[in-house]
Design an enzyme around this catalytic site. Structure first.
Site, PDB file in Angstrom:
ATOM      1  N   HIS A   1      44.173  -3.454   4.961  1.00 49.84           N
ATOM      2  CA  HIS A   1      44.690  -4.333   6.030  1.00 49.84           C
ATOM      3  C   HIS A   1      44.533  -5.768   5.544  1.00 49.84           C
ATOM      4  CE1 HIS A   1      43.916  -1.628   9.838  1.00 49.84           C
ATOM      5  NE2 HIS A   1      45.221  -1.716   9.612  1.00 49.84           N
ATOM      6  N   CYS A  35      37.696  -6.574  12.675  1.00 48.78           N
ATOM      7  CA  CYS A  35      38.374  -5.392  13.225  1.00 48.78           C
ATOM      8  C   CYS A  35      37.895  -5.028  14.619  1.00 48.78           C
ATOM      9  CB  CYS A  35      38.098  -4.160  12.377  1.00 48.78           C
ATOM     10  SG  CYS A  35      38.216  -4.374  10.626  1.00 48.78           S
TER      11      CYS A  35
HETATM   12  N1  ARG Z   1      38.906   3.623  10.344  1.00 48.34           N
HETATM   13  C1  ARG Z   1      39.811   2.603  10.758  1.00 48.34           C
HETATM   14  C2  ARG Z   1      41.145   2.770  10.062  1.00 48.34           C
HETATM   15  O1  ARG Z   1      41.169   3.170   8.918  1.00 48.34           O
HETATM   16  C3  ARG Z   1      39.251   1.243  10.485  1.00 48.34           C
HETATM   17  C4  ARG Z   1      40.083   0.114  10.985  1.00 48.34           C
HETATM   18  C5  ARG Z   1      39.516  -1.219  10.662  1.00 48.34           C
HETATM   19  N2  ARG Z   1      40.279  -2.256  11.226  1.00 48.34           N
HETATM   20  C6  ARG Z   1      40.737  -3.350  10.603  1.00 48.34           C
HETATM   21  N3  ARG Z   1      41.326  -4.252  11.302  1.00 48.34           N
HETATM   22  N4  ARG Z   1      40.651  -3.512   9.300  1.00 48.34           N
HETATM   23  O2  ARG Z   1      42.190   2.551  10.605  1.00 48.34           O
END
Ligand code: ARG
Length: 296
Positions: free
Chosen positions: A194, A290
């Protein structure tokens, strides 16, 4: 409005763009049902079933208290059973404000396991008077909200990450609908799946990044539009999520504990790091940024 992918296409300076108030409200989701039950990013590997719920609850509470200490009282949504990643509330929407009206784009989650999370956030934002905008059927591809789409502090300019969870093809719709330019950043390393794992805006002039997660063109775009680019080292970025820090007020930086070099660089630049333990959430590939959503 254009979607920009090369430094040579940038024909404006940030100061010349219309101002946009920075969001000042924070939303958090309780970790009551947080768990690692599937693997959809490399950080989750080896962590299925290993979350210590009561530690996670304590770490979440400490993050909430840290916001309160700097004068922000988060709104809270209850996590839902069967939605172990719902605590990562940056991903299901992208809030916006335009012409005095607030709204959210609703995400189209890449991972099927996370798709049902979106309705909870649509309900919350509708209940506070926000317009909810789904992506049109004609716009193909996935979109993971503020995990990948991050507002430039104080300006009508959106940074759009793509490559793992979000498709670049969704950004023309957002740019058109809001009338703002979107600067596209391709992500090239799956540990940084991300944009918010490698790019943390600090204020209108400054950003904290892990440069190894971007293409050369991406790094050039970042340098073209931010005067001050602070770099976090590889180990702190990859294992401690240094760039998943959150600076809600242009001064304090909420960040996972132990990012020694990053914190030194932040302090030198005049910021105040607030170190927090988020290691239960790191098992799932998430940290501070997150675990909250910013809205107006
Ligand atoms: N386990 C989640 C996923 O893989 C973690 C999300 C983390 N969020 C972020 N904004 N990076 O989607």
């Amino acid at each position: 409005m254009p979607v920009l992918q090369q430094r040579s296409y940038i024909d404006f300076s940030v100061e010349a763009l219309p101002t946009m108030p920075a969001p000042r409200r924070v939303l958090m989701t309780t970790p009551a049902h947080f768990e690692v039950v599937y693997v959809i990013n490399p950080h989750m590997e080896g962590h299925i079933g290993t979350v210590d719920r009561s530690r996670a609850q304590g770490q979440w509470q400490d993050l909430k208290s840290a916001y309160e200490r700097i004068g922000i009282r988060p709104a809270v949504i209850e996590g839902s059973p069967g939605q172990p990643d719902m605590v990562f509330c940056a991903n299901q929407t992208l809030p916006f404000t335009t012409g005095g009206k607030n709204g959210v784009f609703l995400s189209r989650m890449e991972a099927p396991q996370r798709r049902d999370e979106v309705t909870h956030y649509a309900r919350f934002f509708s209940s506070i008077g926000y317009t909810t905008v789904p992506l049109p059927d004609a716009t193909a591809g996935s979109f993971e909200g503020m995990g990948d789409a991050i507002w430039h502090p104080g300006r009508a300019l959106l940074w759009g990450g793509y490559g793992y969870r979000t498709d670049a093809g969704v950004y023309p719709f957002i740019a058109e609908r809001l009338g703002v330019p979107v600067v596209l950043l391709e992500l090239t390393d799956s540990d940084f799946y991300h944009l918010d794992t490698c790019f943390s805006v600090l204020d209108e002039r400054s950003v904290l990044i892990y440069p190894g997660a971007f293409t050369q063109a991406g790094v050039e775009l970042i340098h073209a539009l931010f005067e001050r680019v602070i770099e976090a080292p590889d180990d702190e970025s990859r294992t401690l999520f240094a760039c998943n820090a959150h600076c809600p007020d242009g001064r304090h930086v909420l960040i996972q504990r132990g990012c020694r070099v990053t914190n030194e660089r932040l302090r030198e630049a005049g910021y105040e790091p607030i170190e927090l333990d988020t290691d239960e959430f790191l098992k799932s590939g998430g940290s501070v940024f997150c675990m909250k959503q910013m809205y107006w």
